[in-house]
Scaffold this active site. Sequence first.
Site, PDB file in Angstrom:
ATOM      1  N   ASP A  66     124.023  92.906  21.913  1.00 23.29           N
ATOM      2  CA  ASP A  66     123.164  91.660  22.531  1.00 23.29           C
ATOM      3  C   ASP A  66     122.988  90.646  21.116  1.00 23.29           C
ATOM      4  OD1 ASP A  66     122.690  93.719  24.444  1.00 23.29           O
ATOM      5  OD2 ASP A  66     122.434  91.983  25.427  1.00 23.29           O
ATOM      6  N   LYS A 113     121.652  97.661  24.811  1.00 28.33           N
ATOM      7  CA  LYS A 113     120.858  98.268  25.907  1.00 28.33           C
ATOM      8  C   LYS A 113     120.295  99.445  25.408  1.00 28.33           C
ATOM      9  CE  LYS A 113     120.465  97.103  28.972  1.00 28.33           C
ATOM     10  NZ  LYS A 113     119.035  96.468  29.624  1.00 28.33           N
TER      11      LYS A 113
HETATM   12  O1  MRU Z   1     120.132  93.923  30.275  1.00 25.98           O
HETATM   13  P1  MRU Z   1     121.595  93.378  30.168  1.00 25.98           P
HETATM   14  O2  MRU Z   1     122.232  93.989  31.361  1.00 25.98           O
HETATM   15  O3  MRU Z   1     121.833  91.863  29.999  1.00 25.98           O
HETATM   16  O4  MRU Z   1     122.079  94.012  28.950  1.00 25.98           O
HETATM   17  C1  MRU Z   1     123.311  94.157  28.566  1.00 25.98           C
HETATM   18  C2  MRU Z   1     123.858  94.834  27.457  1.00 25.98           C
HETATM   19  O5  MRU Z   1     122.889  95.497  26.718  1.00 25.98           O
HETATM   20  C3  MRU Z   1     125.314  94.761  27.361  1.00 25.98           C
HETATM   21  O6  MRU Z   1     125.802  95.994  26.620  1.00 25.98           O
HETATM   22  C4  MRU Z   1     125.643  93.728  25.961  1.00 25.98           C
HETATM   23  O7  MRU Z   1     124.851  92.308  26.384  1.00 25.98           O
HETATM   24  C5  MRU Z   1     126.881  93.542  25.783  1.00 25.98           C
HETATM   25  S1  MRU Z   1     127.782  92.874  27.077  1.00 25.98           S
HETATM   26  C6  MRU Z   1     129.451  92.413  26.494  1.00 25.98           C
END
Ligand code: MRU
Length: 321
Positions: free
Chosen positions: A224, A235
């Site tokens: 992220d 995550k």
């Molecule tokens: O809370 P989310 O579902 O938006 O979290 C997403 C993640 O942590 C993904 O692993 C990250 O965004 C990479 S997606 C290519």
Amino acid sequence: MRRTIDWDGDSVTIIDQTALPAEYRILRLASVDDLIDAIRRLAVRGAPALGAAGALGVVLAARHGGDVRSAAERVANARPTAVNLSWGVTRALSKLDEGAEAVLAEALSILDEDERLNHKASGHAAEIVLSLTDRRPLRLLSHCNAGHLATVAWGSALGVVWHLHRRGLVDSVLVDETRPLMQGSRLTAWELAQAGVPYRVQPDSAAAAAMARGLVDCVLVGADRIAANGDVANKIGTYGLAIAARHHNVPLVVVAPSSTIDSTLPSGAGIAIEERAPDELRTYGATTITPSDADVFNPAFDVTPADLISAVVTEHGQFHP
Ligand code: MRU
């Protein structure tokens, strides 16, 4: 599969990720408020898809008039951790002085680029995974969802699985369910099933034991926000996976488009971590599973230090902090 997020000429369209896998539903988001609500509810989610959402949010704001810059700021702040969201907003806003059509053209070019760049990043990462591992075909471990649904199309970490599967190099994928919102068991499992890739869902708490039993050749995750020193926010649970992977000598590879790199941050210590609503943990579906007033610690992300990561890979190849 259709794009996760797109523009239909009037509105933003998204695959509703709160409904999958039970229902494949398309939502039309006609206003900035609709889009912000969809981002907060995780109807559209995943860092690269949020980049596209940010840019399309500026398109909605520019077409509806009013104070476009403050509407754009509200979109950028809808969720704090994925840098792609404010990156998409900033890129689209840079065209505002040229008019709403120029903003739209910029947003659409972000959508087009996304699939191409993720395809390229995951192709580089597939080669790096092969260079870090001996066993064929590979047993991979995935956390959260970093697939088609987390991007406009194709995927980042799961894109590696698509590349390797086409070459017959994937034995199976262990899918962390990814408490509390189940992006793994709902979304990643659904994508793997669609693609015909063998998989097993496991509780997040089984990941270290799977590594101890020698069931994992490589851990694949998205990101992220990546700080300049290579620390990675992803995550919640990724940090624990990285510790377990290091202990068991299993490589952990991060795959992301370069829009996820925040070079203004020297280290991961400066990354804002979203805290989500207590009820995400107090409830399971419609059932309350804790004392109804239980205090809750519910961070959506954690930061993995660069030294626990085997490689961070973007469309440019391996990222060297
Ligand atoms: O809370 P989310 O579902 O938006 O979290 C997403 C993640 O942590 C993904 O692993 C990250 O965004 C990479 S997606 C290519």
